[in-house]
Design an enzyme around this catalytic site. Structure first.
Site, PDB file in Angstrom:
ATOM      1  N   PHE A   1      66.560 -10.567  28.527  1.00  0.00           N
ATOM      2  CA  PHE A   1      66.196 -12.414  28.610  1.00  0.00           C
ATOM      3  C   PHE A   1      66.646 -11.671  27.170  1.00  0.00           C
ATOM      4  O   PHE A   1      65.728 -10.377  26.436  1.00  0.00           O
ATOM      5  CB  PHE A   1      65.125 -12.305  29.047  1.00  0.00           C
ATOM      6  CG  PHE A   1      64.772 -13.115  30.077  1.00  0.00           C
ATOM      7  CD1 PHE A   1      65.112 -14.275  30.916  1.00  0.00           C
ATOM      8  CD2 PHE A   1      63.785 -11.706  31.118  1.00  0.00           C
ATOM      9  CE1 PHE A   1      64.748 -14.519  31.698  1.00  0.00           C
ATOM     10  CE2 PHE A   1      64.332 -12.472  32.428  1.00  0.00           C
ATOM     11  CZ  PHE A   1      64.472 -13.034  32.633  1.00  0.00           C
ATOM     12  N   ASP A   2      67.649 -12.813  26.175  1.00  0.00           N
ATOM     13  CA  ASP A   2      67.320 -12.487  24.499  1.00  0.00           C
ATOM     14  C   ASP A   2      65.444 -13.312  24.209  1.00  0.00           C
ATOM     15  O   ASP A   2      65.257 -14.032  25.285  1.00  0.00           O
ATOM     16  CB  ASP A   2      67.949 -13.424  24.004  1.00  0.00           C
ATOM     17  CG  ASP A   2      68.146 -13.566  22.319  1.00  0.00           C
ATOM     18  OD1 ASP A   2      67.767 -12.865  21.943  1.00  0.00           O
ATOM     19  OD2 ASP A   2      68.200 -14.535  21.937  1.00  0.00           O
ATOM     20  N   GLY A   3      65.262 -13.223  23.222  1.00  0.00           N
ATOM     21  CA  GLY A   3      64.217 -13.691  22.664  1.00  0.00           C
ATOM     22  C   GLY A   3      63.591 -14.992  22.505  1.00  0.00           C
ATOM     23  O   GLY A   3      63.382 -16.193  22.992  1.00  0.00           O
TER      24      GLY A   3
ATOM     25  N   ASP B   1      71.102 -17.363  24.120  1.00  0.00           N
ATOM     26  CA  ASP B   1      71.275 -18.454  23.937  1.00  0.00           C
ATOM     27  C   ASP B   1      72.579 -18.519  22.652  1.00  0.00           C
ATOM     28  O   ASP B   1      73.098 -19.452  22.570  1.00  0.00           O
ATOM     29  CB  ASP B   1      69.840 -19.618  23.170  1.00  0.00           C
ATOM     30  CG  ASP B   1      69.958 -18.546  21.450  1.00  0.00           C
ATOM     31  OD1 ASP B   1      70.009 -19.094  20.824  1.00  0.00           O
ATOM     32  OD2 ASP B   1      69.512 -17.314  21.655  1.00  0.00           O
TER      33      ASP B   1
END
Length: 301
Positions: free
Chosen positions: A161-163, A276
């Site tokens: 996951f990106d943050g 995102d």
């Protein structure tokens, strides 16, 4: 007793995210729905090839062992019900135990996420994904990619996951884009002990964490998670403290300070990566299955 979705990780997935229906979709996008439906009918006995999210779904379903259903996968598709026959028959051909599906013949299906209690919605239709996110459901648009080599980790579900704007809110990203890196660092250091607000995929990470604890007793399949973020020290501290406040543990954290994420994902080899920003998705998709999460200020337009 009626079947219930309580205490299950529910993944809703479009047929085009699960299987390679790109050729059929070209006919659909041309605007001739009858020709599309006729093509699918002519191929009812032709199993579809695996699609972008196939490996992830296959591994998640492997968590269902000894008669215990921990994961439920539901096909949620704009296709017509008869075309849905091909999706189900392809599931059977590939050994995927998927028993439930909703087919809406051209209408957006995202409204059914609520009764499904979905923890994740994966689709190739970006409009449906945006609608799902707006309604508060974790969702991502699958990004097209080239075929990949088999994973070296057949007994692990690896998800990265990106943050910011994915696991966390885009609060810090707004500061970065409006005022630049020095202001971003000052903002994050000053608030290092204040947890970030929830991002759109926080519920998914939470559900995976619960399953991860259960899977320690399951030799067949384990879960491993990673945070892969453009943050670097000292802004890393707020991200870690936020996870601590959520009482969620991750297995790996990569604070890359703006480095290209692709090579690092190539080493971690996730079954799926969520980000995102389109630029990061473009870098990631050449090494792993990738989902674009169209949330936050980077996707405001």
């Amino acid at each position: 007793m009626a079947f219930t979705l309580d205490d299950k990780l529910v993944v809703a997935i479009s047929s085009r995210a699960l299987f390679d229906f790109e050729e059929e979709n070209e006919v659909y996008e041309a605007g001739d729905s009858r020709e599309y439906e006729a093509l699918q009918r002519s191929r009812l006995h032709v199993p579809a090839k695996p699609g972008i999210a196939f490996s992830l779904i296959e591994k998640l379903l492997a968590l269902n062992v000894d008669g215990e259903r921990r994961v439920e996968v539901v096909i949620l598709s704009r296709s017509d019900p008869i075309s849905g026959l091909r999706a189900f028959s392809s599931c059977k051909e590939h050994g995927l135990v998927i028993e439930r599906g909703v087919f809406t013949r051209g209408r957006s299906p995202f409204g059914y996420l609520e009764p499904l209690r979905a923890s994740l919605f994966l689709s190739a239709n970006s409009a449906d994904v945006r609608d799902a996110l707006a309604a508060g459901f974790p969702a991502a648009t699958v990004v097209p990619r080239a075929p990949l080599a088999a994973s070296r980790y057949p007994d692990e579900i690896r998800i990265a996951f990106d943050g910011d704007a994915v696991l966390f809110s885009d609060e810090a990203e707004q500061v970065f884009q409006a005022q630049g890196l020095p202001a971003f660092v000052e903002h994050e250091v000053g608030k290092k002990e204040l947890p970030l607000m929830n991002g759109p995929l926080k519920p998914l990470l939470e559900a995976l964490h619960k399953l991860q604890k259960l899977s320690h007793d399951t030799a067949r399949m384990r879960i491993r998670t990673a945070l892969v973020t453009a943050r670097s020290a000292p802004a890393h501290e707020r991200a870690i403290r936020t996870l601590m406040a959520w009482n969620i543990e991750i297995d790996e954290a990569m604070f890359l300070g703006g480095l290209d994420k692709g090579p690092f994902l190539g080493k971690f080899e996730p079954d799926f990566f969520f980000d995102d920003q389109i630029s990061h998705c473009e870098s990631a998709r050449v090494v792993t299955a990738t989902g674009h999460v169209p949330s936050g200020i980077s996707n405001a337009s």
